[in-house]
Design an enzyme around this catalytic site. Structure first.
Site, PDB file in Angstrom:
ATOM      1  N   LEU A 116       0.826  -1.206   0.000  1.00 36.71           N
ATOM      2  CA  LEU A 116       0.000   0.000   0.000  1.00 36.71           C
ATOM      3  C   LEU A 116       0.861   1.256   0.000  1.00 36.71           C
ATOM      4  O   LEU A 116       0.621   2.187   0.752  1.00 36.71           O
ATOM      5  CB  LEU A 116      -0.957   0.027   1.203  1.00 36.71           C
ATOM      6  CG  LEU A 116      -2.163  -0.900   1.126  1.00 36.71           C
ATOM      7  CD1 LEU A 116      -3.048  -0.712   2.359  1.00 36.71           C
ATOM      8  CD2 LEU A 116      -2.956  -0.654  -0.136  1.00 36.71           C
ATOM      9  N   CYS A 117       1.900   1.240  -0.797  1.00 39.65           N
ATOM     10  CA  CYS A 117       2.692   2.454  -0.909  1.00 39.65           C
ATOM     11  C   CYS A 117       2.976   2.742  -2.373  1.00 39.65           C
ATOM     12  O   CYS A 117       4.089   3.086  -2.756  1.00 39.65           O
ATOM     13  CB  CYS A 117       3.970   2.374  -0.079  1.00 39.65           C
ATOM     14  SG  CYS A 117       4.887   0.871  -0.313  1.00 39.65           S
ATOM     15  N   GLY A 118       1.974   2.580  -3.197  1.00 40.74           N
ATOM     16  CA  GLY A 118       2.100   2.928  -4.601  1.00 40.74           C
ATOM     17  C   GLY A 118       3.091   2.021  -5.309  1.00 40.74           C
ATOM     18  O   GLY A 118       3.180   0.831  -5.001  1.00 40.74           O
TER      19      GLY A 118
END
Lengths: 148, 292
Positions: free
Chosen positions: B90-92
């Site tokens: 969930l950090c691109g």
């Protein structure tokens, strides 16, 4: 002109202190006293106690080794780790000492597996120094530090 | 009409997604600030260390250079790669960018590479790729401490000094800005020490001090610290990059979700209005039929 002393570790600037009359540090070759107008010096430090002296006041820190640079009455201490005497967590240091003693014993008796004796000894030394410095502080009856 | 109920259900679902992404964004923003502060606080120490090292290591050159094993370059048979990644997703695109850059590096390297993985995402990647992963550190928190990173340095230096690896690279997310993190691979061992501008400057530096016990002994203590410092600051920078990337990714997700919410609400209102119009027409039509 009194000394300006800065203690920095990789994690933070621990303390910047000016107006210090004398500084005592644990050099690897023995204790060193630094007075104002000291010649430029670069030295390695051993684990031990570091003391600021200002008039009759003293303040002590524990460092676990590092480097010191003295130049133009400015002292920079690059410590591996450093904490003020009143910051020392006695319970944690005692725990660390007990653990280190166990490891040293195990390594000496040859059933320590892959325990590194040198590292265990270093850990023992670090925790003992912390306890020593913290203990003296308490005995001298300094007022206990308030919350920061 | 079933679609109205369907629309309503989707709006509720998007709304709860927005809540989650928004919360993650706020958490990442505050962690980011702290992670960046920590990276900044290590700077005075690093700068001083660099200066002293530059003063001590800049010398007449030639044979004198290789006076410490950490400085000495030897024929390269095996290389090591210290790959630093986040533990979570969930950090691109951060994780896939990091893994791609490190993966390409290993694939194109001429010598076989042994990977030391810091962070679950990088470890999983190299394990899947069937690379040789010699050590992993996956228990690090959001604010790594020096005690944690010095364990990494110890493993790396041991392998290097034992000769199992002859050159070590560091792969991490360089923190450029909140919106930009650059995957970087650079060599850390043997040490290419920072240099002073000129030999005279370095000699002047050395002549200006009393060294205790001796310049060489100070240098000897300094070099391992320098490696530890490089690894520590790479880990800190990666942590700041991770939180920034997560914050930006979650901000985009929140913005998108809000837009979808707006679109869906519009469609929902249109459908509702249409339904009411139809009902009204029915009633009016019915009434007219009765009057006849």
């Amino acid at each position: 002109m009194p000394l300006t002393v800065e203690i920095v570790t990789a994690e933070r600037v621990v303390r910047t202190e000016s107006g210090v009359d004398m500084l005592i540090v644990p050099g690897t070759e023995g204790q060193l006293g630094i007075l104002p107008r000291h010649a430029p010096l670069m030295t390695t430090l051993a684990p031990g106690e570091l003391v600021f002296r200002r008039g009759n006041d003293e303040e002590s820190f524990v460092i676990t080794g590092g480097f010191m640079e003295v130049r133009n009455d400015r002292v920079t201490i690059l410590a591996d780790a450093a904490e003020a005497a009143e910051e020392i967590d006695i319970a944690r240091a005692e725990e660390a000492r007990a653990r280190a003693e166990g490891r040293v014993r195990a390594a000496r008796e040859g059933h320590g597996g892959d325990i590194d004796l040198a590292r265990a000894l270093a850990a023992l030394q670090r925790s003992s120094i912390r306890l020593k410095v913290a203990g003296r502080k308490r005995r001298l009856g300094y007022p206990s530090p308030g919350p920061r | 009409m079933a679609t109205i109920r369907e629309l309503k259900r989707r709006i509720t679902s998007v709304k709860s997604t927005t809540k989650i992404t928004n919360a993650l964004q706020l958490v990442a923003a505050s962690k980011m600030r702290r992670a960046q502060d920590r990276a900044l606080q290590s700077r005075p120490y690093a700068e001083k260390l660099q200066l002293v090292l530059a003063g001590l290591a800049t010398n007449a050159g030639g044979e004198d250079e290789a006076r410490h094993p950490l400085l000495e370059s030897r024929p390269v048979k095996n290389i090591g790669l210290l790959h630093i990644t986040p533990n979570r997703g969930l950090c691109g695109g951060l994780n896939s960018n990091l893994n791609r850059s490190a993966g390409t590096f290993v694939a194109t390297a001429e010598e076989p590479a042994a990977v030391v993985a810091v962070g679950k995402k990088g470890r999983d990647f190299f394990v899947r790729a069937r690379a040789q992963v010699t050590a992993e550190f996956t228990e690090m928190g959001d604010y790594p401490t020096q005690a944690e990173t010095s364990a990494i340095s110890r493993v790396i230096m041991q392998d290097y000094l034992a000769g199992t690896i002859d050159r070590v690279y560091l792969s991490y997310a360089e923190f450029v800005s909140t919106a930009n993190q650059r995957p970087t691979v650079r060599q850390i061992l043997p040490i290419a020490p920072p240099r002073m501008d000129s030999l005279e400057q370095a000699e002047e530096f050395r002549a200006g001090y009393i060294f205790e016990p001796s310049p060489d002994q100070v240098l000897e203590r300094l070099l391992p610290r320098y490696i530890e410092m490089q690894i520590y600051s790479a880990v800190l920078e990666s942590a700041a990059s991770e939180q920034s990337a997560r914050m930006v990714a979650m901000k985009n997700a929140t913005d998108n979700a809000l837009e979808i919410q707006r679109d869906l609400t519009l469609t929902y209102n249109k459908a509702r209005q249409e339904q009411i119009t139809t009902e009204l027409l029915d009633i009016v039509g019915g009434a007219a039929a009765l009057e006849e």
